[in-house]
Every structure is written in C-alpha cells, then in structure tokens.
Scaffold this active site. Structure first.
Site, PDB file in Angstrom:
ATOM      1  N   THR A 136       0.837  -1.213   0.000  1.00 52.33           N
ATOM      2  CA  THR A 136       0.000   0.000   0.000  1.00 52.33           C
ATOM      3  C   THR A 136       0.865   1.253   0.000  1.00 52.33           C
ATOM      4  O   THR A 136       0.398   2.306  -0.418  1.00 52.33           O
ATOM      5  CB  THR A 136      -0.893   0.022   1.250  1.00 52.33           C
ATOM      6  OG1 THR A 136      -0.057  -0.244   2.393  1.00 52.33           O
ATOM      7  CG2 THR A 136      -1.982  -1.029   1.179  1.00 52.33           C
ATOM      8  N   ASP A 137       2.119   1.147   0.477  1.00 51.40           N
ATOM      9  CA  ASP A 137       2.919   2.384   0.653  1.00 51.40           C
ATOM     10  C   ASP A 137       3.158   3.097  -0.671  1.00 51.40           C
ATOM     11  O   ASP A 137       2.983   4.309  -0.762  1.00 51.40           O
ATOM     12  CB  ASP A 137       4.223   2.115   1.425  1.00 51.40           C
ATOM     13  CG  ASP A 137       5.209   1.170   0.758  1.00 51.40           C
ATOM     14  OD1 ASP A 137       4.817   0.439  -0.178  1.00 51.40           O
ATOM     15  OD2 ASP A 137       6.386   1.159   1.185  1.00 51.40           O
ATOM     16  N   GLY A 182      12.910 -10.877   5.253  1.00 49.25           N
ATOM     17  CA  GLY A 182      11.664 -10.123   5.096  1.00 49.25           C
ATOM     18  C   GLY A 182      11.352  -9.213   6.263  1.00 49.25           C
ATOM     19  O   GLY A 182      10.243  -8.697   6.362  1.00 49.25           O
ATOM     20  N   SER A 230      13.201  -6.550   6.904  1.00 49.30           N
ATOM     21  CA  SER A 230      13.821  -5.289   6.511  1.00 49.30           C
ATOM     22  C   SER A 230      15.221  -5.060   7.055  1.00 49.30           C
ATOM     23  O   SER A 230      15.520  -4.010   7.630  1.00 49.30           O
ATOM     24  CB  SER A 230      12.916  -4.117   6.855  1.00 49.30           C
ATOM     25  OG  SER A 230      13.208  -3.101   5.953  1.00 49.30           O
ATOM     26  N   SER A 251      17.432  -4.423   5.150  1.00 50.44           N
ATOM     27  CA  SER A 251      17.913  -3.323   4.295  1.00 50.44           C
ATOM     28  C   SER A 251      17.694  -1.973   4.969  1.00 50.44           C
ATOM     29  O   SER A 251      18.622  -1.180   5.093  1.00 50.44           O
ATOM     30  CB  SER A 251      17.171  -3.315   2.954  1.00 50.44           C
ATOM     31  OG  SER A 251      17.345  -4.524   2.288  1.00 50.44           O
ATOM     32  N   GLU A 285      18.113   2.879  -1.503  1.00 53.95           N
ATOM     33  CA  GLU A 285      17.544   1.612  -1.980  1.00 53.95           C
ATOM     34  C   GLU A 285      17.131   1.712  -3.464  1.00 53.95           C
ATOM     35  O   GLU A 285      17.388   0.820  -4.254  1.00 53.95           O
ATOM     36  CB  GLU A 285      16.327   1.292  -1.108  1.00 53.95           C
ATOM     37  CG  GLU A 285      15.826  -0.082  -1.284  1.00 53.95           C
ATOM     38  CD  GLU A 285      15.726  -0.831   0.029  1.00 53.95           C
ATOM     39  OE1 GLU A 285      16.315  -0.399   1.043  1.00 53.95           O
ATOM     40  OE2 GLU A 285      15.047  -1.844   0.039  1.00 53.95           O
ATOM     41  N   ASP A 324       9.323   0.657   5.162  1.00 52.88           N
ATOM     42  CA  ASP A 324      10.353   0.102   6.042  1.00 52.88           C
ATOM     43  C   ASP A 324      11.156   1.209   6.711  1.00 52.88           C
ATOM     44  O   ASP A 324      11.420   1.171   7.912  1.00 52.88           O
ATOM     45  CB  ASP A 324      11.299  -0.801   5.237  1.00 52.88           C
ATOM     46  CG  ASP A 324      10.543  -1.872   4.474  1.00 52.88           C
ATOM     47  OD1 ASP A 324       9.417  -2.180   4.863  1.00 52.88           O
ATOM     48  OD2 ASP A 324      11.087  -2.380   3.485  1.00 52.88           O
ATOM     49  N   TYR A 357       8.626  -7.921  -7.092  1.00 54.18           N
ATOM     50  CA  TYR A 357       8.269  -6.640  -6.456  1.00 54.18           C
ATOM     51  C   TYR A 357       8.150  -5.501  -7.475  1.00 54.18           C
ATOM     52  O   TYR A 357       7.131  -4.811  -7.538  1.00 54.18           O
ATOM     53  CB  TYR A 357       9.300  -6.297  -5.376  1.00 54.18           C
ATOM     54  CG  TYR A 357       8.909  -5.083  -4.573  1.00 54.18           C
ATOM     55  CD1 TYR A 357       8.145  -5.200  -3.426  1.00 54.18           C
ATOM     56  CD2 TYR A 357       9.280  -3.803  -4.988  1.00 54.18           C
ATOM     57  CE1 TYR A 357       7.760  -4.076  -2.702  1.00 54.18           C
ATOM     58  CE2 TYR A 357       8.902  -2.684  -4.272  1.00 54.18           C
ATOM     59  CZ  TYR A 357       8.158  -2.823  -3.130  1.00 54.18           C
ATOM     60  OH  TYR A 357       7.775  -1.711  -2.423  1.00 54.18           O
TER      61      TYR A 357
HETATM   62  C1  GLA Z   1       8.849  -4.105   1.039  1.00 53.00           C
HETATM   63  C2  GLA Z   1       9.144  -2.664   0.634  1.00 53.00           C
HETATM   64  C3  GLA Z   1       8.129  -1.715   1.231  1.00 53.00           C
HETATM   65  C4  GLA Z   1       6.694  -2.191   0.978  1.00 53.00           C
HETATM   66  C5  GLA Z   1       6.548  -3.672   1.310  1.00 53.00           C
HETATM   67  C6  GLA Z   1       5.209  -4.221   0.913  1.00 53.00           C
HETATM   68  O1  GLA Z   1       9.059  -4.274   2.407  1.00 53.00           O
HETATM   69  O2  GLA Z   1      10.425  -2.289   1.055  1.00 53.00           O
HETATM   70  O3  GLA Z   1       8.325  -0.423   0.713  1.00 53.00           O
HETATM   71  O4  GLA Z   1       6.293  -1.913  -0.327  1.00 53.00           O
HETATM   72  O5  GLA Z   1       7.537  -4.456   0.693  1.00 53.00           O
HETATM   73  O6  GLA Z   1       4.227  -3.705   1.741  1.00 53.00           O
END
Ligand code: GLA
Length: 341
Positions: free
Chosen positions: A19-20, A105, A107, A109, A139, A151, A201
C-alpha cells in the site's frame, strides 16, 4: 574523537502490504532485532567498511563512492546520498553486524540504511522523515529496488510499545498502542529468501502504475472500484483497496481490544496477497499452514512477499512452533557515542 555505535532495528508490518507506494495505509512497528554499525573516526578522506557476518571488506574515497553490488551498494549509496543532501560525513572505519538475517523479510535493508546514516552523520539531528526519504533513495538508486517508504519510516520513527498508522498520502504518522495482553505475535522464517531488486516486487509496482494509467488517476488511493480493468490489474487493485480498509479495521479492533478480529484480518490480508496480489510462494504457504495448525488466530506474509517471514498472532494457551521468534514493538533507530579505543 569518539566512536559512534548506531543501531537500526528491523520492522514487522502488522498489516497494510503493498500500500505504501500506492499512497495507502499501513501499520508497521520497529522490532528488537536489527543491525549495528560502529563508526571509528580515521584520518584522511576515506571510508573503510567491514561486514563482520560476511567477513568482507570495502574501502573507497568519501568524495568518490563509485557504485558497487551487494552490501557495499548500501554503504557507498548512503555516503553518496548523505553528501548529496549536504550532510557532513566523517571519514570512518565502519563495522557492520546484526541479528537480522538478510532476506528474512524483516527489513534488514532499512535497518542497515538507518544505522549507516546515524553512524556516518557528523550531526545526527536530522528530521526522521527526511532521513527515511534519503534511505529510500539509497535503496531505489543504488541498490536497484523500487521499494516505498514503509520500512524506512517504521525503522526511523518507530515507538516502543506502539505500531504506527502511516498514511502514505501525506506521511502522517499516528502511534497505535499494541496491547496484546496474554496474546503473542511471532515471526517464522519461510526459508525462501526474498530479494526486492529481483523477484516480482518491481513488476507489481509497474502493474499498479499501469492500473492508475488505465483508470486515469494519479494513485490507487483515488481508485474506488476495479471496474473496466483487465486481469490481472483488477486483482492487484482489489488487493490494495481491501488492504487499506483492513488497516483501518485493524486499528479499530486494536482500540476495542478485539484480538480475535485482528487475527481474522491477518488471515484476510494473507489470502488477498496470495490470490489477488499473487505474492506468495510454496515455502510461505507452508509456514502459514504450520502457524495455523499450531493454533494461530491469524497468519500472513510480511513485507514484499515472494519469500521472507510470516507473522502470526497466537491466543493465550496456544504454543507457537519452536522455530518461531516472538516479536514486539521496540524503539526506533538510535545512536550513542562512546570513547574512541
Ligand atoms: C517491502 C518494501 C516496502 C513495501 C513492502 C510491501 O518491504 O520495502 O516499501 O512496499 O515491501 O508492503
């Protein structure tokens, strides 16, 4: 001259996935596990970096952080973006270590980007939303993943004990108490590593952009229905619309202390990510099934999908699988100064 120890936490997104970058809503929180970057000042105009977990090194001129691959892209990209934004960067010897596996998953990063920024900044008193945007440029432009701001905002603006309701249209952030009582949140690594720069993605992002174009709107936040969209764009948009509504419903259920309902919403989010957004893989489905079999009230993939971790909510009395890890909302990225060795 003092040494700086910076900690970037990982994040869990309670709900609000993909959604971001569609100007939507999400409800993430920072977690305890994360990445630590220590910066020791050195003479000259260089950065030396050592990734302890990988046993690898890098060194480059501050003035000329030429592009690189892998973890080096994060270090060089952070230096380049800090300097481009006019921030003074100290020549330093960096060591990087963490307890957040890459590709899980959660984050790693954003945790690394945030810790690098705080370690390298001469003056860390920088607006956190600005810093999140800067990390996101690292990123997008240096690592090659077109990720949104979820994130970085979670990691840099997190609050102990709180999830953050983020509205990506105006970046308004509202803390939402995550009071679970005897209930527990856990994550389980699916074992399938995910990589934003590869995988589906960027493809999903492109599909959302194509849907906006077909609907004649600037962002999917303005979409009201999926009418007239060809498959699979109709399914992608249906996910985003439903997911925004589930974020609001989750915040309301938390406020009402209705954790059964939060569990149902996690399940619904996962079903939508699997069927409409097509972001699941067999390993993730197996992890979800294991968590549900163990008695989870709800379980769903977290983050970009195509691998990574699964989040589950357990009611009192139910025992999560032994390889699951408890997660709770912790403090945001931070740094402290210690006397140089
Ligand atoms: C990853 C991306 C985020 C977001 C999610 C999905 O974590 O880094 O920006 O888009 O996927 O919600």
């Amino acid at each position: 001259m003092s040494r700086v120890v910076a900690r970037g936490p990982g994040r869990v997104n309670l709900i609000g996935e993909h959604t971001d970058y569609n100007d939507g809503l999400a409800l993430p929180f920072a977690i305890e596990r994360g990445v630590t970057v220590t910066a020791e000042p050195i003479a000259g105009g260089r950065i030396e970096a050592r990734a302890l977990d990988l046993g690898e090194d890098d060194a480059f001129d501050l003035d000329d952080p030429t592009p690189a691959q892998g973890w080096r892209a994060f270090v060089r990209g952070t230096v380049a973006e800090l300097r481009a934004a006019g921030h003074a960067v100290r020549p330093s010897a960096l060591t990087i270590e963490g307890d957040l596996p890459h590709g899980s998953g959660l984050s790693s990063s954003a945790a690394l980007e945030a810790a690098l920024c705080l370690a390298l900044l001469e003056d860390p008193d920088v607006d956190r939303i600005e810093l999140a945007r800067l990390c996101s440029r690292v990123e997008n432009h240096h690592v090659g993943a077109r990720t949104g701001l979820l994130d970085q905002l979670a990691v840099l603006c997190g609050r102990d004990g709180m999830a953050l309701r983020i509205d990506f249209r105006d970046l308004a952030i509202e803390p939402v108490p995550l009071e679970l009582g005897d209930w527990r949140l856990v994550t389980l690594d699916s074992g399938a590593s995910h990589e934003h720069a590869a995988g589906g993605y960027n493809e999903r992002r492109a599909e959302c952009a194509a849907a906006c174009e077909a609907l004649g709107i600037a962002s999917l936040r303005d979409a009201t229905s999926t009418e007239g969209l060809p498959p699979p764009l109709d399914r992608r948009v249906r996910h985003v619309l439903g997911e925004n509504a589930r974020v609001e419903a989750t915040a309301a259920a938390l406020a009402a202390g209705d954790l059964e309902e939060v569990g149902r919403l996690l399940d619904a989010s996962h079903a939508s990510l699997r069927d409409d957004y097509e972001a699941s893989v067999p390993e993730v489905e197996r992890a979800v099934a294991a968590l549900k079999d163990a008695g989870a009230a709800g379980a769903r993939m977290v983050g970009g999908g195509f691998g990574g971790s699964v989040l589950a909510l357990f009611p009192p009395g139910a025992e999560p699988p032994s390889d699951a890890t408890a997660v709770a909302p912790g403090p945001p990225a931070r740094r402290r100064r210690v006397a140089a060795r």
